[in-house]
Design a protein around this motif. Structure first.
Motif, PDB file in Angstrom:
ATOM      1  N   SER A  22      36.114  46.349   7.861  1.00 59.84           N
ATOM      2  CA  SER A  22      35.506  46.986   6.682  1.00 59.84           C
ATOM      3  C   SER A  22      34.992  45.965   5.666  1.00 59.84           C
ATOM      4  O   SER A  22      34.710  46.313   4.518  1.00 59.84           O
ATOM      5  N   PHE A  23      34.870  44.706   6.076  1.00 58.67           N
ATOM      6  CA  PHE A  23      34.477  43.615   5.168  1.00 58.67           C
ATOM      7  C   PHE A  23      33.159  43.898   4.452  1.00 58.67           C
ATOM      8  O   PHE A  23      32.960  43.513   3.291  1.00 58.67           O
ATOM      9  N   SER A  24      32.246  44.560   5.132  1.00 54.81           N
ATOM     10  CA  SER A  24      30.928  44.801   4.530  1.00 54.81           C
ATOM     11  C   SER A  24      31.015  45.619   3.249  1.00 54.81           C
ATOM     12  O   SER A  24      30.146  45.518   2.371  1.00 54.81           O
ATOM     13  N   LEU A  25      32.066  46.423   3.098  1.00 54.14           N
ATOM     14  CA  LEU A  25      32.220  47.272   1.915  1.00 54.14           C
ATOM     15  C   LEU A  25      32.350  46.456   0.630  1.00 54.14           C
ATOM     16  O   LEU A  25      31.930  46.898  -0.436  1.00 54.14           O
ATOM     17  N   ASN A 106      22.097  40.768   9.159  1.00 57.83           N
ATOM     18  CA  ASN A 106      22.468  42.183   9.140  1.00 57.83           C
ATOM     19  C   ASN A 106      23.931  42.355   9.548  1.00 57.83           C
ATOM     20  O   ASN A 106      24.546  41.434  10.090  1.00 57.83           O
ATOM     21  N   VAL A 107      24.475  43.531   9.272  1.00 59.44           N
ATOM     22  CA  VAL A 107      25.873  43.826   9.601  1.00 59.44           C
ATOM     23  C   VAL A 107      26.064  43.829  11.109  1.00 59.44           C
ATOM     24  O   VAL A 107      27.100  43.423  11.624  1.00 59.44           O
ATOM     25  N   ARG A 108      25.020  44.264  11.829  1.00 62.99           N
ATOM     26  CA  ARG A 108      25.117  44.356  13.282  1.00 62.99           C
ATOM     27  C   ARG A 108      25.386  42.995  13.914  1.00 62.99           C
ATOM     28  O   ARG A 108      26.140  42.883  14.882  1.00 62.99           O
ATOM     29  N   ALA A 109      24.778  41.944  13.371  1.00 57.70           N
ATOM     30  CA  ALA A 109      24.965  40.606  13.932  1.00 57.70           C
ATOM     31  C   ALA A 109      26.415  40.146  13.812  1.00 57.70           C
ATOM     32  O   ALA A 109      26.939  39.477  14.706  1.00 57.70           O
ATOM     33  N   THR A 110      27.084  40.505  12.704  1.00 62.28           N
ATOM     34  CA  THR A 110      28.507  40.154  12.579  1.00 62.28           C
ATOM     35  C   THR A 110      29.343  40.981  13.542  1.00 62.28           C
ATOM     36  O   THR A 110      30.359  40.512  14.061  1.00 62.28           O
ATOM     37  N   SER A 111      28.892  42.216  13.787  1.00 62.79           N
ATOM     38  CA  SER A 111      29.587  43.061  14.763  1.00 62.79           C
ATOM     39  C   SER A 111      29.513  42.444  16.152  1.00 62.79           C
ATOM     40  O   SER A 111      30.507  42.387  16.882  1.00 62.79           O
ATOM     41  N   VAL A 112      28.331  41.944  16.512  1.00 59.55           N
ATOM     42  CA  VAL A 112      28.153  41.283  17.811  1.00 59.55           C
ATOM     43  C   VAL A 112      29.040  40.037  17.905  1.00 59.55           C
ATOM     44  O   VAL A 112      29.647  39.761  18.948  1.00 59.55           O
ATOM     45  N   ALA A 113      29.121  39.299  16.799  1.00 61.65           N
ATOM     46  CA  ALA A 113      29.929  38.069  16.774  1.00 61.65           C
ATOM     47  C   ALA A 113      31.363  38.352  17.186  1.00 61.65           C
ATOM     48  O   ALA A 113      31.963  37.618  17.983  1.00 61.65           O
ATOM     49  N   ILE A 256      34.045  47.177  16.174  1.00 64.51           N
ATOM     50  CA  ILE A 256      33.864  48.628  16.328  1.00 64.51           C
ATOM     51  C   ILE A 256      33.716  49.282  14.960  1.00 64.51           C
ATOM     52  O   ILE A 256      32.820  50.102  14.729  1.00 64.51           O
ATOM     53  N   ILE A 257      34.593  48.900  14.015  1.00 64.74           N
ATOM     54  CA  ILE A 257      34.512  49.448  12.653  1.00 64.74           C
ATOM     55  C   ILE A 257      33.216  48.994  11.983  1.00 64.74           C
ATOM     56  O   ILE A 257      32.518  49.783  11.342  1.00 64.74           O
ATOM     57  N   ALA A 258      32.873  47.703  12.135  1.00 59.35           N
ATOM     58  CA  ALA A 258      31.641  47.178  11.539  1.00 59.35           C
ATOM     59  C   ALA A 258      30.407  47.866  12.125  1.00 59.35           C
ATOM     60  O   ALA A 258      29.437  48.160  11.403  1.00 59.35           O
ATOM     61  N   PHE A 259      30.428  48.122  13.435  1.00 61.69           N
ATOM     62  CA  PHE A 259      29.326  48.785  14.126  1.00 61.69           C
ATOM     63  C   PHE A 259      29.123  50.197  13.578  1.00 61.69           C
ATOM     64  O   PHE A 259      28.001  50.623  13.300  1.00 61.69           O
ATOM     65  N   ILE A 260      30.230  50.929  13.394  1.00 59.99           N
ATOM     66  CA  ILE A 260      30.163  52.299  12.859  1.00 59.99           C
ATOM     67  C   ILE A 260      29.589  52.283  11.441  1.00 59.99           C
ATOM     68  O   ILE A 260      28.739  53.111  11.087  1.00 59.99           O
ATOM     69  N   LEU A 261      30.035  51.325  10.624  1.00 55.02           N
ATOM     70  CA  LEU A 261      29.526  51.221   9.244  1.00 55.02           C
ATOM     71  C   LEU A 261      28.043  50.869   9.212  1.00 55.02           C
ATOM     72  O   LEU A 261      27.291  51.368   8.367  1.00 55.02           O
TER      73      LEU A 261
END
Length: 300
Positions: A22-25, A106-113, A256-261
Motif C-alpha cells: 500500500s506504499f503508493s497511498l 508508474n505504480v505498475r512498474a514497482t508492482s513488476v519489480a 498484488i496489492i500494488a497491482f490492484i491499487l
C-alpha cells in the motif's frame, strides 16, 4: 509447537509485505517533490528516531551485541561488518529507485519489480545459500523469466527500472539471511545510520529548497515509521526464522496489492501483452508455492 513458532515468522513477513503493497497511498501525495528529497528526509528521520529509541530502551542490548561482536574471530567480524555495510548500500539503492519509479514512471512498474523479486531471491538463494530447488520450482523460475521478457517488449525502460528495484531488494534479503545472532532492531538501526551517513555529503548539493508544507513532513514521518522501521523490522524478524526463498515468495503480496491499487485507484492502462505477462508471472508464483506446499505435506 514448531509449526506455531514458524507461524509468527510467516505472519511477520505477511504483515511487512502487506504494508509495502500500500506504499503508493503515502508516496503518491508527494509526487511533486524530488525523489532525492523524499529519500533524504526519510532516511535522516529514520536514523534519528531509531537511534533515540536504541539509546533509551536498547542500551543493555547494545552492550551485549557489542561484546558479542568484539568476541567474534576476526574473519567472522569482518564478514558481519561488510554484510551490514553492503545492506545499507542495497537499501539506499532500493529506496531511491522505488521512490523514483513510483512517482515518475508508474505504480505498475514497482508492482513488476516485486513480482520478479521473489524469483531473483530464489535463484540467488540457490546460488549463494545452497537452498535447493526442485524441477517444478525451476519451471516456475523459467515461466517468470518469460513473463519478464514479455514485459520488456511493452516497455524496456520500465522493465530495467523494475529490475533495479527488484534485484536490489533480493540481494538485501539474501545478505540478511546470513546476518544472524544480533538484535534485529539494532541491526536495522545500523543499516539506516550507515545509509544516512552515505547520503549526508550529497544533501547540500542535490537537495531542493527546504520543504515548508506540513503535508510533506506528515507523509515522510508515516513513511519513516510504518513503511521503513516497522516493515523492515518485521522483514528481518521473518528472515531469522524462515528461509530467504520462502520470505521471497511471501513478497508477492506486495505487488498484488500494488497491482490492484494501480488499476482501481490510479486507473493505469494495460495492454494485452502486459496482461498476458502478468498472468504468466502469477502462474509461476502459484506453481512455485504449490511446490512448497507439496513438500511441506510430504514432510508432515
Amino acid at each position: 509447537m514448531k509449526n506455531l513458532n514458524n507461524f509468527k515468522y510467516y505472519l511477520a513477513a505477511i504483515v511487512a509485505f502487506s504494508i509495502w503493497g500500500s506504499f503508493s497511498l503515502v508516496l503518491r501525495p508527494l509526487q511533486s517533490y524530488s525523489s532525492l528529497d523524499i529519500l533524504f528526509y526519510r532516511v535522516f528521520s529514520c536514523a534519528v528516531l531509531m537511534s533515540v529509541v536504541s539509546m533509551i530502551w536498547k542500551r543493555k542490548k547494545m552492550k551485549e551485541n557489542l561484546e558479542r561482536f568484539i568476541g567474534l574471530p576476526v574473519k567472522k567480524r569482518n564478514k558481519i561488518l561488510w554484510l551490514n555495510i553492503g545492506a545499507s548500500i542495497l537499501l539506499t539503492i532500493n529506496w531511491f529507485s522505488f521512490i523514483y519509479v513510483m512517482n515518475h514512471i508508474n505504480v505498475r512498474a514497482t508492482s513488476v519489480a516485486y513480482l520478479i523479486c521473489p524469483v531473483l531471491t530464489t535463484v540467488l538463494a540457490y546460488l549463494f545459500l545452497r537452498e535447493k530447488l526442485n524441477s517444478s520450482q525451476w519451471f516456475a523460475v523459467l515461466l517468470s523469466f518469460t513473463g519478464c521478457i514479455l514485459l520488456s517488449y511493452t516497455s524496456l525502460i520500465n522493465m530495467l527500472y523494475s529490475a533495479i528495484v527488484g534485484l536490489s531488494y533480493a540481494c538485501y534479503l539474501i545478505s540478511q539471511n546470513k546476518n544472524d545472532g544480533f538484535d534485529k532492531f539494532l541491526t536495522l538501526n545500523i543499516h539506516i545510520v550507515l545509509s544516512a551517513i552515505s547520503l549526508l555529503p550529497f544533501y547540500p548539493f542535490y537537495s531542493g529548497p527546504l520543504p515548508t508544507q506540513i503535508q510533506f513532513y506528515f507523509y515522510v514521518e508515516i513513511i519513516a515509521i510504518l513503511y521503513t522501521i516497522v516493515a523492515l523490522f518485521l522483514n528481518l524478524y521473518a528472515l531469522s526464522g524462515i528461509s530467504s526463498s520462502k520470505v521471497g515468495m511471501i513478497l508477492n503480496l506486495n505487488p498484488i496489492i500494488a497491482f490492484i491499487l494501480s488499476i482501481t485507484l490510479y486507473h493505469e492502462s494495460f495492454s494485452l501483452i502486459t496482461i498476458i505477462a502478468y498472468s504468466i508471472i502469477l502462474m509461476a508464483v502459484v506453481i512455485f508455492n504449490s511446490s512448497n506446499l507439496v513438500q511441506s505435506s510430504k514432510s508432515k
